[in-house]
Design a protein around this motif. Structure first.
Motif, PDB file in Angstrom:
ATOM      1  N   ILE A 151     -12.083   7.067   1.989  1.00 23.34           N
ATOM      2  CA  ILE A 151     -12.051   4.985   1.447  1.00 23.34           C
ATOM      3  C   ILE A 151     -12.386   3.947   2.157  1.00 23.34           C
ATOM      4  CG2 ILE A 151     -10.249   3.821   0.964  1.00 23.34           C
ATOM      5  CD1 ILE A 151      -8.548   6.309  -0.362  1.00 23.34           C
ATOM      6  N   GLN A 152     -11.729   4.069   3.362  1.00 21.45           N
ATOM      7  CA  GLN A 152     -12.364   3.020   4.449  1.00 21.45           C
ATOM      8  C   GLN A 152     -13.992   3.541   4.837  1.00 21.45           C
ATOM      9  OE1 GLN A 152     -10.549   0.750   5.819  1.00 21.45           O
ATOM     10  NE2 GLN A 152      -9.221   1.384   4.319  1.00 21.45           N
ATOM     11  N   GLU A 153     -14.527   4.212   4.771  1.00 20.36           N
ATOM     12  CA  GLU A 153     -15.805   5.179   5.187  1.00 20.36           C
ATOM     13  C   GLU A 153     -16.908   4.024   3.554  1.00 20.36           C
ATOM     14  OE1 GLU A 153     -19.268   5.100   7.290  1.00 20.36           O
ATOM     15  OE2 GLU A 153     -17.715   5.349   8.154  1.00 20.36           O
ATOM     16  N   LYS A 154     -16.391   4.570   3.249  1.00 21.24           N
ATOM     17  CA  LYS A 154     -16.960   4.054   1.591  1.00 21.24           C
ATOM     18  C   LYS A 154     -16.506   2.079   2.186  1.00 21.24           C
ATOM     19  CE  LYS A 154     -18.583   7.735  -0.699  1.00 21.24           C
ATOM     20  NZ  LYS A 154     -20.120   7.823  -0.943  1.00 21.24           N
ATOM     21  N   GLU A 155     -16.075   1.867   1.842  1.00 16.99           N
ATOM     22  CA  GLU A 155     -15.541   0.608   1.358  1.00 16.99           C
ATOM     23  C   GLU A 155     -15.813  -0.268   2.597  1.00 16.99           C
ATOM     24  OE1 GLU A 155     -13.859  -1.102  -0.899  1.00 16.99           O
ATOM     25  OE2 GLU A 155     -14.485   0.831  -1.270  1.00 16.99           O
ATOM     26  N   LYS A 156     -16.303   0.316   4.032  1.00 13.49           N
ATOM     27  CA  LYS A 156     -17.345  -0.699   4.904  1.00 13.49           C
ATOM     28  C   LYS A 156     -18.541  -1.634   4.492  1.00 13.49           C
ATOM     29  CE  LYS A 156     -16.473   2.289   9.761  1.00 13.49           C
ATOM     30  NZ  LYS A 156     -17.398   3.339  10.464  1.00 13.49           N
ATOM     31  N   ASP A 183     -17.496  -7.477  -3.918  1.00 13.22           N
ATOM     32  CA  ASP A 183     -18.751  -7.315  -4.381  1.00 13.22           C
ATOM     33  C   ASP A 183     -17.481  -5.372  -4.826  1.00 13.22           C
ATOM     34  OD1 ASP A 183     -19.738  -8.386  -2.716  1.00 13.22           O
ATOM     35  OD2 ASP A 183     -19.803  -6.872  -1.140  1.00 13.22           O
ATOM     36  N   ARG A 184     -19.225  -5.310  -5.976  1.00 13.90           N
ATOM     37  CA  ARG A 184     -18.729  -4.019  -7.030  1.00 13.90           C
ATOM     38  C   ARG A 184     -18.773  -2.946  -5.847  1.00 13.90           C
ATOM     39  NH1 ARG A 184     -21.404  -3.974 -12.562  1.00 13.90           N
ATOM     40  NH2 ARG A 184     -19.270  -3.940 -13.317  1.00 13.90           N
ATOM     41  N   GLN A 185     -18.426  -2.173  -6.603  1.00 11.22           N
ATOM     42  CA  GLN A 185     -18.208  -0.275  -6.206  1.00 11.22           C
ATOM     43  C   GLN A 185     -19.519   0.049  -5.495  1.00 11.22           C
ATOM     44  OE1 GLN A 185     -14.561   1.045  -7.133  1.00 11.22           O
ATOM     45  NE2 GLN A 185     -13.442   0.919  -5.494  1.00 11.22           N
ATOM     46  N   HIS A 196       0.695  -1.491   0.015  1.00 15.42           N
ATOM     47  CA  HIS A 196       0.093   0.140   0.457  1.00 15.42           C
ATOM     48  C   HIS A 196       0.665   1.401  -0.588  1.00 15.42           C
ATOM     49  CE1 HIS A 196      -2.777  -2.891   2.401  1.00 15.42           C
ATOM     50  NE2 HIS A 196      -3.029  -2.746   1.349  1.00 15.42           N
ATOM     51  N   ARG A 241     -18.301  -3.705   2.453  1.00 15.46           N
ATOM     52  CA  ARG A 241     -18.280  -4.369   0.861  1.00 15.46           C
ATOM     53  C   ARG A 241     -17.236  -5.689   1.465  1.00 15.46           C
ATOM     54  NH1 ARG A 241     -14.037  -2.260  -2.837  1.00 15.46           N
ATOM     55  NH2 ARG A 241     -14.937  -3.991  -4.500  1.00 15.46           N
ATOM     56  N   LYS A 242     -17.345  -6.842   0.282  1.00 20.88           N
ATOM     57  CA  LYS A 242     -16.754  -7.968   0.582  1.00 20.88           C
ATOM     58  C   LYS A 242     -16.329  -8.084  -0.763  1.00 20.88           C
ATOM     59  CE  LYS A 242     -20.139 -10.198   3.694  1.00 20.88           C
ATOM     60  NZ  LYS A 242     -20.659  -8.505   4.510  1.00 20.88           N
TER      61      LYS A 242
END
Length: 134
Positions: A118-123, A129-131, A93, A125-126
């Motif tokens: 970014i972390q909040e948007k990815e919460k 999974d599509r964004q 990273h 999500r597995k």
């Protein structure tokens, strides 16, 4: 206190195993063990890498001062954003945030906020999974 003892002390301060530290530094854990036991001395480039990774100065590691603090060590990010610190120190990273460690504090704060976004948007999500567009 010897260089090896100071290296081990700093590694333990950040709760890193020899394997973790060695991987990050791009050396074997055997080589790190030899540095920490004073069997080998690091070259100047390696010494600088140790200082950066352990958030201290080469002067401290070499015993020229007993003050282990550095500008990097005293950054609020270390205490306030431990997950971010771990993320940027991961070689996979770190490329994205390569200038973080040497950036002015204003820029660091900007980068930390971006990472939190970014972390909040990815919460939740597995993998696979599509964004989702917001």
């Amino acid at each position: 206190m010897s260089l090896g003892v100071r290296l081990r002390e700093r590694r333990e301060k950040f709760n890193k195993t020899q394997l973790d530290a060695a991987r990050h530094l791009g050396i074997s854990n055997v080589q790190l063990s030899r540095y920490e036991s004073d069997d080998r001395k690091p070259d100047p480039e390696m010494l600088s890498r140790f200082a950066e990774y352990y958030r201290t100065t080469t002067d401290y590691l070499l015993g020229r001062t007993n003050n282990s603090a550095s500008e990097l060590n005293d950054s609020p990010s270390t205490a306030e954003y431990p997950a971010f610190e771990e993320f940027i120190n991961n070689p996979d990273h770190g490329v994205f945030f390569k200038d973080y460690l040497n950036a002015p504090e204003e820029r660091k704060e900007e980068m930390r906020r971006f990472w939190e976004f970014i972390q909040e948007k990815e919460k939740g999500r597995k993998p696979g999974d599509r964004q989702v567009k917001s």
